[in-house]
Structure formats: structure tokens, C-alpha cells
Design a protein around this motif. Structure first.
Motif, short mmCIF file in Angstrom:
data_model
loop_
_atom_site.label_atom_id
_atom_site.label_comp_id
_atom_site.label_asym_id
_atom_site.label_seq_id
_atom_site.Cartn_x
_atom_site.Cartn_y
_atom_site.Cartn_z
N SER A 137 46.32 42.35 36.27
CA SER A 137 47.53 42.54 36.59
C SER A 137 48.07 43.54 37.62
O SER A 137 47.21 43.92 38.65
CB SER A 137 48.12 43.24 35.57
OG SER A 137 47.50 44.85 34.98
N ASP A 138 49.31 43.25 37.98
CA ASP A 138 50.10 43.98 38.90
C ASP A 138 50.09 45.57 38.91
O ASP A 138 49.93 46.33 40.00
CB ASP A 138 51.26 43.61 39.06
CG ASP A 138 52.05 42.58 39.77
OD1 ASP A 138 50.64 41.81 40.09
OD2 ASP A 138 53.25 41.54 39.75
N GLY A 139 49.91 45.85 37.72
CA GLY A 139 49.74 47.39 37.21
C GLY A 139 48.32 47.72 37.84
O GLY A 139 48.40 48.93 37.85
N SER A 140 47.44 46.93 37.00
CA SER A 140 46.25 47.09 37.64
C SER A 140 45.88 47.74 39.60
O SER A 140 45.52 48.74 39.70
CB SER A 140 44.88 46.84 36.61
OG SER A 140 45.05 45.76 37.31
N THR A 141 46.23 46.69 39.56
CA THR A 141 46.15 46.55 41.14
C THR A 141 47.23 47.90 41.95
O THR A 141 46.47 48.84 42.51
CB THR A 141 46.88 45.87 41.45
OG1 THR A 141 45.99 44.93 40.99
CG2 THR A 141 47.21 45.39 43.16
N ALA A 142 48.43 48.02 41.30
CA ALA A 142 49.11 49.29 41.78
C ALA A 142 48.53 50.64 41.25
O ALA A 142 47.79 51.91 42.46
CB ALA A 142 50.37 49.43 41.41
N ALA A 195 43.01 44.76 40.74
CA ALA A 195 43.01 43.49 40.33
C ALA A 195 42.05 42.72 40.18
O ALA A 195 41.92 41.56 39.19
CB ALA A 195 43.64 42.31 41.97
N ALA A 242 43.09 48.92 45.45
CA ALA A 242 44.07 47.46 44.93
C ALA A 242 42.80 46.22 44.37
O ALA A 242 43.64 45.78 43.50
CB ALA A 242 44.67 47.24 45.63
N TRP A 243 41.73 46.44 45.47
CA TRP A 243 41.50 45.05 45.30
C TRP A 243 40.48 44.98 43.75
O TRP A 243 39.97 44.21 43.08
CB TRP A 243 40.12 44.97 46.18
CG TRP A 243 39.75 43.55 46.37
CD1 TRP A 243 39.63 42.26 45.75
CD2 TRP A 243 37.80 43.56 45.90
NE1 TRP A 243 38.41 41.59 45.66
CE2 TRP A 243 37.25 42.45 45.53
CE3 TRP A 243 37.07 44.76 45.43
CZ2 TRP A 243 35.81 42.23 45.65
CZ3 TRP A 243 35.99 44.68 45.77
CH2 TRP A 243 34.87 43.07 45.03
#
Length: 155
Positions: A103-108, A98, A94-95
Motif C-alpha cells: 500500500s501507499d501508506g506502508s511505502t511512506a 511496498a 520505501a521499497w
């Protein structure tokens, strides 16, 4: 005296070619008092027993009461690989997601990739490293103090 064991009671259903099929109680370990909240009990999906195949070295036959024991010390590393490593890898993924995209999508996606990657690595490591998962010990139980649920058949 050997290492402390985590033990479950069981009844041998049959023995074939040095392997015993053992019905194991799934109500949880009596020492932890978790009962129905135990993971073993949940995996059994309400059945009173689950069946395990265990190598037999002693004179054990169908109908014998047994204790299936695993050394406590041998479960630490597999537990770390199975629980802690995937959680840590998910956070790292997740890190990274990010940091790279923001973006939130890439973090997820990073979290999912880290988690799945860690599960794959743990599975491979546990399969390749000899002796990492302890072999269960099967001990005959001479006088069972309480009946085993699998043995009661009511007509």
C-alpha cells in the motif's frame, strides 16, 4: 604542503581555557559564489556572523582575525553519511514497505523509517569513530584585506 582547506574568516571574541569563541562570517564561502543561497548563511538566519567554539593552540587573543580551516578530504565521508546514506536508506525503506504490504501508506512508512534509521546510524557512527570529523584549524590572519561585518558598530 598539506591538504587543501575550506576556509572561513572570523574574529576571535574571547579565549577561555584554551577554547576560542570565534565570530564567523555567514555570507558563504567566497570561492563558491553562492552568497545568500549558502547553507551556512541560511543557518545564520540573516545574522552577519555565527559563533563557533574552537580549541586554540597558538597565541591567539580576543580581537584577532583568524582563518578557520577544515581539510577538504576529511569532509567526504561525513557528507556521505549525512546526505547520501539517509537518501539511499529512504529509498530502500520505501521499497521494503511496498514489497511487504503493497500500500501507499506502508511505502511512506518504510521511507520514513529508513530515513530516520539512517540518520540515527550516521549520528552514532560519526560520534563513535575517532577522527571521522576533522578538527578545525585556527590560523592567525596578520593583515585582513576587508573588514569583517561584526566589527562595525555605528552609534
Amino acid at each position: 604542503m598539506g591538504a587543501p582547506l575550506i576556509e572561513h574568516r572570523g574574529v576571535v571574541q574571547r579565549v577561555d581555557d584554551g577554547v576560542a569563541l570565534v565570530a564567523v562570517e555567514t555570507a558563504g564561502c567566497p570561492s563558491c559564489a553562492q552568497g545568500s543561497a549558502c547553507g551556512v548563511g541560511k543557518m545564520a538566519a540573516g545574522r552577519p556572523a555565527t559563533l563557533l567554539t574552537i580549541p586554540v593552540s597558538a597565541d591567539i587573543k580576543a580581537g584577532d582575525f583568524v582563518l578557520i580551516g577544515l581539510p577538504e578530504s576529511g569532509l567526504t565521508l561525513p557528507a556521505l553519511l549525512g546526505y547520501l546514506f539517509p537518501a539511499f536508506a529512504m529509498l530502500v525503506g520505501a521499497w521494503l514497505g511496498a514489497c511487504l504490504e503493497g500500500s501507499d501508506g506502508s511505502t511512506a512508512l518504510g521511507a520514513i523509517a529508513g530515513f530516520l534509521g539512517a540518520l540515527a546510524v550516521a549520528r552514532i557512527v560519526i560520534g563513535l569513530v575517532p577522527g571521522l570529523t576533522p578538527a578545525p584549524q585556527l590560523k592567525p590572519l596578520a593583515n585582513p584585506s576587508t573588514p569583517f561585518p561584526k566589527e562595525h558598530y555605528h552609534d
